[in-house]
Structure formats: structure tokens, C-alpha cells
Design a protein around this motif. Structure first.
Motif, mmCIF file in Angstrom:
data_model
loop_
_atom_site.group_PDB
_atom_site.id
_atom_site.type_symbol
_atom_site.label_atom_id
_atom_site.label_comp_id
_atom_site.label_asym_id
_atom_site.label_seq_id
_atom_site.Cartn_x
_atom_site.Cartn_y
_atom_site.Cartn_z
ATOM 1 N N GLY A 71 -42.356 80.427 -43.157
ATOM 2 C CA GLY A 71 -43.158 80.209 -44.366
ATOM 3 C C GLY A 71 -44.636 80.142 -44.048
ATOM 4 N N PRO A 72 -45.453 79.939 -45.100
ATOM 5 C CA PRO A 72 -46.897 79.839 -44.888
ATOM 6 C C PRO A 72 -47.240 78.616 -44.033
ATOM 7 C CG PRO A 72 -46.334 79.784 -47.246
ATOM 8 C CD PRO A 72 -45.053 79.770 -46.487
ATOM 9 N N VAL A 73 -48.231 78.795 -43.167
ATOM 10 C CA VAL A 73 -48.589 77.727 -42.215
ATOM 11 C C VAL A 73 -50.056 77.349 -42.378
ATOM 12 C CG1 VAL A 73 -48.792 77.143 -39.757
ATOM 13 C CG2 VAL A 73 -46.912 78.605 -40.535
ATOM 14 N N LYS A 74 -50.317 76.061 -42.361
ATOM 15 C CA LYS A 74 -51.711 75.595 -42.394
ATOM 16 C C LYS A 74 -51.904 74.653 -41.202
ATOM 17 C CE LYS A 74 -55.645 74.308 -44.591
ATOM 18 N NZ LYS A 74 -56.780 75.193 -44.731
ATOM 19 N N VAL A 75 -52.958 74.917 -40.411
ATOM 20 C CA VAL A 75 -53.232 74.068 -39.245
ATOM 21 C C VAL A 75 -54.382 73.121 -39.569
ATOM 22 C CG1 VAL A 75 -53.952 74.040 -36.825
ATOM 23 C CG2 VAL A 75 -52.481 75.886 -37.659
ATOM 24 N N THR A 76 -54.173 71.841 -39.291
ATOM 25 C CA THR A 76 -55.260 70.868 -39.456
ATOM 26 C C THR A 76 -55.398 70.071 -38.153
ATOM 27 O OG1 THR A 76 -53.776 69.156 -40.313
ATOM 28 C CG2 THR A 76 -54.831 70.592 -41.938
ATOM 29 N N SER A 77 -56.455 69.279 -38.075
ATOM 30 C CA SER A 77 -56.703 68.456 -36.885
ATOM 31 C C SER A 77 -56.231 67.020 -37.120
ATOM 32 C CB SER A 77 -58.207 68.462 -36.593
ATOM 33 O OG SER A 77 -58.554 67.353 -35.790
ATOM 34 N N TYR A 78 -55.989 66.301 -36.030
ATOM 35 C CA TYR A 78 -55.611 64.884 -36.119
ATOM 36 C C TYR A 78 -56.696 64.051 -36.787
ATOM 37 C CZ TYR A 78 -58.626 64.461 -31.966
ATOM 38 O OH TYR A 78 -59.680 64.517 -31.095
ATOM 39 N N LYS A 79 -57.912 64.601 -36.870
ATOM 40 C CA LYS A 79 -59.020 63.858 -37.495
ATOM 41 C C LYS A 79 -59.070 64.076 -39.011
ATOM 42 C CE LYS A 79 -61.995 64.079 -33.424
ATOM 43 N NZ LYS A 79 -63.229 64.625 -32.866
ATOM 44 N N ASP A 80 -58.333 65.113 -39.479
ATOM 45 C CA ASP A 80 -58.383 65.464 -40.908
ATOM 46 C C ASP A 80 -57.418 64.601 -41.729
ATOM 47 O OD1 ASP A 80 -60.081 67.521 -40.178
ATOM 48 O OD2 ASP A 80 -58.463 69.020 -40.083
ATOM 49 N N ASP A 81 -57.618 64.655 -43.060
ATOM 50 C CA ASP A 81 -56.644 64.030 -43.971
ATOM 51 C C ASP A 81 -55.363 64.852 -43.956
ATOM 52 O OD1 ASP A 81 -58.465 62.122 -44.679
ATOM 53 O OD2 ASP A 81 -59.198 63.236 -46.436
ATOM 54 N N ILE A 82 -54.242 64.180 -44.198
ATOM 55 C CA ILE A 82 -52.951 64.873 -44.276
ATOM 56 C C ILE A 82 -52.923 65.730 -45.546
ATOM 57 C CG2 ILE A 82 -50.440 64.526 -44.543
ATOM 58 C CD1 ILE A 82 -51.473 63.637 -41.799
ATOM 59 N N ILE A 83 -52.488 66.986 -45.425
ATOM 60 C CA ILE A 83 -52.374 67.832 -46.617
ATOM 61 C C ILE A 83 -50.927 67.802 -47.107
ATOM 62 C CG2 ILE A 83 -54.274 69.359 -45.954
ATOM 63 C CD1 ILE A 83 -51.993 71.403 -45.163
ATOM 64 N N LYS A 84 -50.704 68.209 -48.353
ATOM 65 C CA LYS A 84 -49.344 68.213 -48.915
ATOM 66 C C LYS A 84 -48.573 69.393 -48.333
ATOM 67 C CE LYS A 84 -46.099 66.782 -51.521
ATOM 68 N NZ LYS A 84 -45.312 65.730 -50.890
ATOM 69 N N ALA A 85 -47.389 69.142 -47.780
ATOM 70 C CA ALA A 85 -46.576 70.226 -47.206
ATOM 71 C C ALA A 85 -45.103 69.847 -47.299
ATOM 72 C CB ALA A 85 -46.971 70.458 -45.752
ATOM 73 N N ASP B 68 -57.671 61.290 -27.204
ATOM 74 C CA ASP B 68 -58.522 60.965 -28.352
ATOM 75 C C ASP B 68 -57.695 60.711 -29.613
ATOM 76 O OD1 ASP B 68 -61.138 60.521 -29.413
ATOM 77 O OD2 ASP B 68 -60.951 62.426 -30.479
ATOM 78 N N TYR B 69 -56.564 61.417 -29.742
ATOM 79 C CA TYR B 69 -55.720 61.255 -30.938
ATOM 80 C C TYR B 69 -55.249 59.807 -31.113
ATOM 81 C CZ TYR B 69 -51.820 61.263 -27.652
ATOM 82 O OH TYR B 69 -50.982 60.946 -26.614
ATOM 83 N N GLU B 70 -55.211 59.037 -30.022
ATOM 84 C CA GLU B 70 -54.745 57.642 -30.131
ATOM 85 C C GLU B 70 -55.644 56.802 -31.047
ATOM 86 O OE1 GLU B 70 -54.363 56.074 -26.171
ATOM 87 O OE2 GLU B 70 -52.400 57.024 -25.876
ATOM 88 N N ASN B 71 -56.895 57.279 -31.192
ATOM 89 C CA ASN B 71 -57.832 56.558 -32.063
ATOM 90 C C ASN B 71 -57.615 56.867 -33.545
ATOM 91 O OD1 ASN B 71 -59.256 55.461 -29.807
ATOM 92 N ND2 ASN B 71 -60.177 57.477 -29.505
ATOM 93 N N TYR B 72 -56.697 57.784 -33.827
ATOM 94 C CA TYR B 72 -56.523 58.245 -35.216
ATOM 95 C C TYR B 72 -55.073 58.086 -35.712
ATOM 96 C CZ TYR B 72 -61.122 60.352 -34.544
ATOM 97 O OH TYR B 72 -62.450 60.543 -34.290
ATOM 98 N N VAL B 73 -54.293 57.225 -35.064
ATOM 99 C CA VAL B 73 -52.871 57.082 -35.428
ATOM 100 C C VAL B 73 -52.712 56.705 -36.903
ATOM 101 C CG1 VAL B 73 -50.767 55.723 -35.005
ATOM 102 C CG2 VAL B 73 -52.106 56.589 -33.079
ATOM 103 N N GLU B 74 -53.628 55.879 -37.420
ATOM 104 C CA GLU B 74 -53.527 55.440 -38.823
ATOM 105 C C GLU B 74 -53.639 56.609 -39.806
ATOM 106 O OE1 GLU B 74 -52.459 52.608 -40.110
ATOM 107 O OE2 GLU B 74 -52.062 52.158 -38.007
#
Lengths: 172, 216
Positions: free
Chosen positions: A29-43, A57-63
Motif C-alpha cells: 500500500g501507500p507508504v509515508k515516511v516520517t521522523s521520530y521527531k515528527d508528530d504521528i500521522i494517521k495510518a 537520539d530517539y530516546e529523547n522522543y519516546v513520548e
């Protein structure tokens, strides 16, 4: 829509850890790539990638990932660690680099932290390491949340394909 | 980030220099292993002495190190070379052309982890990369190691060779090895004027007799 969330802080490592996932996911299906720093998109389904062993660095963004707690998610390596942290599992400082035997055959590992005894997750696959037998592919007891401590894109692509077939195929 | 590239002179380790540069990384040096074992799984060996010529053509410094090419010593020798790259060129990461071999990737990862470097494998699992490589670079076949590749492909341009279907198109199984004469980031290009072929039982390599580095 399939959302692939990169945990890489360097573009060079996205080539290694994200691009192979995109190539697999595009078949479903269609794929969208985002970063761990971005807001979660609907999928419909989310895959959280791995990253370089030296990249934390991702450990700083677990929330940032809190909104995924009830979604269809597959976390790989760093993605596995994020999911374990989100659900309050205890990560131990254990390192393994290379191929190890699991209940389903060989798998490729690249981790420096792992959960030895998960409490909120059921073990699907375990692997034998010099430091003992440890769950390496787990599913949350109540949600469609899966996590692998290894990189299924190397020797176990069917894990990713099964996940996407179940939760993303046929949806736009 | 300043990086070193594990460089064998072949298409994959040359192409990752381009990938790193295109993404804005500072390729501070190349690292080449001169292995005494021509069947080394970790370090590719054909035309390894010509990597200095390629490095000169790219105008990137080259670190070479000798290794017996045995499983036990290869990793230790690689670590020593990485420490040198870190100390002399201030690199923070290593870029490799590992594509499918978990043996190669594991050893590079372990060596980097040991000396405190980031390890990048930007063409990992990318079987289609060879199409881009052939588009971007002037690549010849430097060695063959397996049926049914014949002597006449030695020295040929990779893009001009019709590979039999049983041969992996990227050569990842070691069926063939390559050498890069030119790429977009080369300041000068390499011309091989004369070479010999050494070939027996579907295994062979070219031996360069005369070459030139020419302006582009």
C-alpha cells in the motif's frame, strides 16, 4: 496508508534502516515516511525502524510515540526499544552484534539494550545468546503491537509482510 | 559528520563515497585492507594495489593496512586502521559498501563499536543499486570466481557484459569483482592501456601492466 517512522538521526543510516522497509512496504500500500521527531500521522499500520548502534537520539522522543499505544505497530530494534519503554518494560544493558539462532531460524541482531523478562508482552520467538535465552519477537497482550529485537528485513522478511498483509493491505 | 570509507576499489565501495558526499558528509579518508588471503570474506582483493591510484584520482587521502586475511586477525587489523583514521583525520563514522553479507556487516559493526565510530552501510539490502552504479560510474570486471563466467569478460565494462541468469547481478556472492575507472566525484579518470588476464577453471583476474591518470 502505511507509516514508517525513522529512528535515525543521520540520513546515511536511513538508507540502511528505513529504505529497505519502504521497499517491502510499498508492495502492500501507500507508504509515508516520517521522523521520530515528527508528530504521528494517521495510518492503518506503523513500522518503527531501527538505527545505527551508536545512535540514541530517539530516546529523547519516546513520548512522541504515546499515540501509538492502541494502533497496529511493528517496532524493529530501536523501534522495539521505544515500544518497550512506552509500556514500562525494563531494558537491560546487553549488547549483541551479528547473527544468532532463534526458534524460527537465524536472525540478524544489532542491539545494546534488551528486555529479558517482558511483563506486558507475550513471547512469540526467543533466541539463544551467550547471556541466556531471551524473547526477541513479542506481541502486546491486549493490543496489535509487535516488536522484534532483531532486523527482520535481513533474514525474516515474512514477519514484516505478515504484519502488513494483516493490517495494511487493501486499505488506502 | 566526517567519515572514512572502507574502500576496495570496486563498484560498491566507490558508489558509497558518492552517496555520502551527496548527503553532505565530509569523506576525510579511505581505508584499504591489503589482504594476503585472496579468498578473504571481509576484504576484497583484486587490483587492491590500484586503490592508491583511485584515491589520487579522487584526491582523497588513503590509509592502507596489511592483514593476513584470517578470520581472527582481520578484525583486529581493521580496528587498528579505524583508530588511525579517527586519530589522524578526526572521523566519527565509517561508511561501507556491505550489501548482503552479514559476515561483512557484523565485522564492520563490531570494529566500529570497539573504537567508538558510527557504522553506515548505505546500500544495505539494496539489490537494485547496481543499475545506478552502472549509470554513474565507469566500471570494469577485475576478477571472476565461478562458473560460467569466462576469461573474455575480464577487463570488460560491466554494462557491456551480459551476465548469465545464474549469476547474481550485483556480484554479491563473489562471482565477480569490479574496479572503478571513473565516477562523477573523481577529479581525474583512470585509463588502463595494457593488462594481462590470469584465468583457470572459471577463476581469474586482470593484472594491470600500464595505466594513466588523465584530466577530465
Amino acid at each position: 496508508m502505511i507509516s514508517i517512522i525513522s529512528t535515525c538521526s543521520e540520513r546515511l543510516s536511513e538508507k540502511e534502516f528505513v529504505d529497505p522497509l519502504v521497499r517491502i512496504a510499498k508492495k502492500f500500500g501507500p507508504v509515508k515516511v516520517t521522523s521520530y521527531k515528527d508528530d504521528i500521522i494517521k495510518a492503518d499500520a506503523y513500522i518503527i525502524s531501527g538505527t545505527v548502534l551508536a545512535d540514541f537520539d530517539y530516546e529523547n522522543y519516546v513520548e512522541n510515540f504515546s499515540d501509538l499505544k492502541k494502533e497496529n505497530v511493528l517496532g524493529i530494534c530501536a523501534g522495539y526499544q521505544i515500544l518497550m519503554s512506552l509500556f514500562g518494560e525494563r531494558l537491560s544493558e546487553k549488547k549483541y552484534i551479528g547473527v544468532a539462532q532463534t526458534d524460527i531460524g537465524k536472525a540478524y541482531f544489532l542491539f545494546s539494550k534488551i528486555v529479558e523478562r517482558p511483563t506486558n508482552f507475550t513471547t512469540l520467538v526467543a533466541a539463544e545468546f551467550p547471556f541466556g535465552k531471551i524473547p526477541v519477537y513479542v506481541k502486546h497482550k491486549s493490543h496489535n503491537i509487535f516488536a522484534t529485537a532483531f532486523h527482520p528485513e535481513v533474514y525474516n522478511v515474512e514477519i514484516i509482510e505478515d504484519f502488513l498483509r494483516r493490517y495494511a493491505e487493501g486499505r488506502i | 559528520m566526517r567519515v572514512a570509507v572502507a574502500f576496495s576499489g570496486g563498484k560498491d565501495s566507490t558508489y558509497v563515497i558518492k552517496v555520502a558526499k551527496d548527503l553532505g558528509y565530509d569523506v576525510a579518508c579511505l581505508i584499504t585492507a591489503v589482504s594476503e588471503n585472496r579468498y578473504s570474506y571481509l576484504f576484497h582483493t583484486p587490483l587492491i594495489s590500484m586503490t592508491k591510484v583511485q584515491a589520487d584520482a579522487m584526491e582523497i587521502p588513503l590509509i592502507t593496512f596489511r592483514t593476513k586475511g584470517e578470520k581472527e586477525s582481520e578484525l583486529a587489523d581493521l580496528k587498528t586502521a579505524l583508530k588511525r583514521a579517527k586519530d589522524e583525520f578526526g572521523v566519527q563514522g565509517l561508511v561501507t559498501g556491505a550489501m548482503r553479507s552479514t559476515y561483512q556487516a557484523t565485522n564492520f559493526e563490531k570494529a566500529c563499536d570497539n573504537v567508538g565510530l558510527w557504522c553506515f552501510n548505505p546500500i544495505w539490502l539494496n539489490d537494485d543499486v547496481v543499475e545506478d552504479e552502472m549509470k554513474e560510474m565507469d566500471i570494469i570486471i577485475a576478477a571472476v570466481a565461478g562458473y560460467p563466467l569466462k576469461e573474455d569478460v575480464l577487463g570488460m565494462r560491466l554494462k557491456d557484459v551480459s551476465l548469465p541468469k545464474e549469476i547474481n547481478k550485483v556480484g554479491e556472492g563473489g562471482e565477480f569483482e569490479t574496479f572503478v575507472l571513473d565516477a562523477p566525484f573523481f577529479k581525474k579518470r583512470i585509463v588502463i592501456d595494457e593488462f594481462d588476464r590470469e584465468y583457470k577453471n572459471y577463476s581469474g583476474r586482470i593484472i594491470v601492466k600500464k595505466f594513466r591518470i588523465v584530466e577530465k
